[in-house]
Design a protein around this motif. Structure first.
Motif, PDB file in Angstrom:
ATOM      1  N   PRO A 158      39.702  44.022  34.520  1.00  0.00           N
ATOM      2  CA  PRO A 158      39.516  42.631  34.133  1.00  0.00           C
ATOM      3  C   PRO A 158      40.110  41.675  35.163  1.00  0.00           C
ATOM      4  O   PRO A 158      41.287  41.811  35.537  1.00  0.00           O
ATOM      5  N   ARG A 159      39.322  40.734  35.604  1.00  0.00           N
ATOM      6  CA  ARG A 159      39.751  39.829  36.669  1.00  0.00           C
ATOM      7  C   ARG A 159      40.999  39.041  36.276  1.00  0.00           C
ATOM      8  O   ARG A 159      41.823  38.703  37.135  1.00  0.00           O
ATOM      9  N   SER A 160      41.166  38.767  34.999  1.00  0.00           N
ATOM     10  CA  SER A 160      42.317  37.977  34.547  1.00  0.00           C
ATOM     11  C   SER A 160      43.634  38.686  34.811  1.00  0.00           C
ATOM     12  O   SER A 160      44.678  38.033  34.948  1.00  0.00           O
ATOM     13  N   ILE A 161      43.620  40.023  34.882  1.00  0.00           N
ATOM     14  CA  ILE A 161      44.851  40.751  35.199  1.00  0.00           C
ATOM     15  C   ILE A 161      45.326  40.394  36.601  1.00  0.00           C
ATOM     16  O   ILE A 161      46.525  40.207  36.839  1.00  0.00           O
ATOM     17  N   LEU A 162      44.403  40.288  37.528  1.00  0.00           N
ATOM     18  CA  LEU A 162      44.744  39.914  38.900  1.00  0.00           C
ATOM     19  C   LEU A 162      45.115  38.444  38.995  1.00  0.00           C
ATOM     20  O   LEU A 162      46.046  38.074  39.711  1.00  0.00           O
ATOM     21  N   GLU A 163      44.404  37.609  38.272  1.00  0.00           N
ATOM     22  CA  GLU A 163      44.568  36.157  38.433  1.00  0.00           C
ATOM     23  C   GLU A 163      45.806  35.617  37.744  1.00  0.00           C
ATOM     24  O   GLU A 163      46.390  34.640  38.209  1.00  0.00           O
ATOM     25  N   ASN A 164      46.241  36.241  36.650  1.00  0.00           N
ATOM     26  CA  ASN A 164      47.354  35.707  35.865  1.00  0.00           C
ATOM     27  C   ASN A 164      48.648  36.448  36.206  1.00  0.00           C
ATOM     28  O   ASN A 164      49.044  37.383  35.523  1.00  0.00           O
ATOM     29  N   ALA A 165      49.317  35.997  37.249  1.00  0.00           N
ATOM     30  CA  ALA A 165      50.542  36.670  37.705  1.00  0.00           C
ATOM     31  C   ALA A 165      51.687  36.537  36.716  1.00  0.00           C
ATOM     32  O   ALA A 165      52.640  37.313  36.776  1.00  0.00           O
ATOM     33  N   SER A 166      51.610  35.594  35.797  1.00  0.00           N
ATOM     34  CA  SER A 166      52.694  35.416  34.828  1.00  0.00           C
ATOM     35  C   SER A 166      52.823  36.617  33.900  1.00  0.00           C
ATOM     36  O   SER A 166      53.879  36.835  33.293  1.00  0.00           O
ATOM     37  N   ASN A 167      51.765  37.415  33.786  1.00  0.00           N
ATOM     38  CA  ASN A 167      51.811  38.620  32.946  1.00  0.00           C
ATOM     39  C   ASN A 167      52.145  39.881  33.735  1.00  0.00           C
ATOM     40  O   ASN A 167      52.134  40.972  33.163  1.00  0.00           O
TER      41      ASN A 167
END
Length: 235
Positions: A141-150
């Motif tokens: 999922p692209r959001s894993i890469l994009e959301n560094a806060s997680n």
């Protein structure tokens, strides 16, 4: 610079990984071990240096051919921690691994359907996130890469196309992930050839490297490993 030897497991044996083409992986032949048995190979690697941790990729579990068995890894845990990628994408399975002494579960982005498991568990200090890439494509999922806060406190940057290819680490991508990761530890995976590569990784702030081929080929001599690991321990 911390060096973590890699044990890629397929059909119960350590295999030689190259370019991330898992269908072509065959049992390893190495001067360090008489067989491809995981305990024999691990013992051979520990004759080079008393490594305190191994990275184990359970390829059968990652590819959903079977569920990983933590019991089979117990003998290896007697003298080393295990960073284990077993295709975790189920919270119950992940929490069992997190509760097992000596196991540091690796959450591979390629195994995730959505970011929910990472969002739920990212604050656990023993969780390791692997950001998996094939070429320029991010796997998962692209959001894993994009959301560094997680992102958790340890992040592997896994470049599958450089594994066993003798092409060097992906310094550009590692530099960018390190910039975004802030105080978190970033670990390089794929392409390490020699001491020079490790020194370059150290210079850009990379904390550790997953290494296989350079250990089995002798490109990383015991003296060089000891020197690098001594510097890391003193740091």
């Amino acid at each position: 610079m911390h060096i973590i030897p890699v044990l890629d497991i397929k059909d119960g044996l350590v295999v030689r990984a190259r370019l991330g083409d898992r269908d072509s992986y065959r049992p390893i032949e190495t001067p360090l071990s008489p067989t491809a048995d995981i305990l024999d190979v691990a013992a051979g690697l520990r004759k080079i240096y008393p490594f305190s941790a191994f990275y184990v990729a359970d390829l059968d579990a990652i590819e959903r051919r079977r569920v990983s068995s933590l019991d089979k890894l117990q003998p290896l845990l007697s003298n080393a921690d295990i960073w284990l990628d077993a295709g975790f994408n189920d919270r119950e399975q992940l929490e069992i691994a997190l509760a097992t002494d000596g196991i540091w579960p690796v959450l591979g982005s390629e195994s995730q359907i959505d970011p929910s498991l990472l969002e739920a568990c990212h604050s656990n200090p023993r969780l390791v996130l692997s950001l998996d890439f094939r070429g320029d494509a991010f796997l998962g999922p692209r959001s894993i890469l994009e959301n560094a806060s997680n992102w958790p406190s340890r992040i592997i940057v896994m470049t599958l196309g450089r594994i066993g290819a003798n092409s060097g680490p992906d310094f550009e991508r590692l530099t960018e992930i390190k910039r975004r990761a802030g105080h978190r530890a970033v670990i390089a995976a794929g392409g390490v050839r020699n001491v020079h590569d490790l020194e370059q990784l150290q210079a850009i702030g990379i904390s550790a490297a997953l290494v296989a081929t350079a250990l089995h080929s002798g490109a990383l001599a015991p003296e060089a490993i000891s020197s690098l690991m001594r510097d890391e321990n003193q740091g």
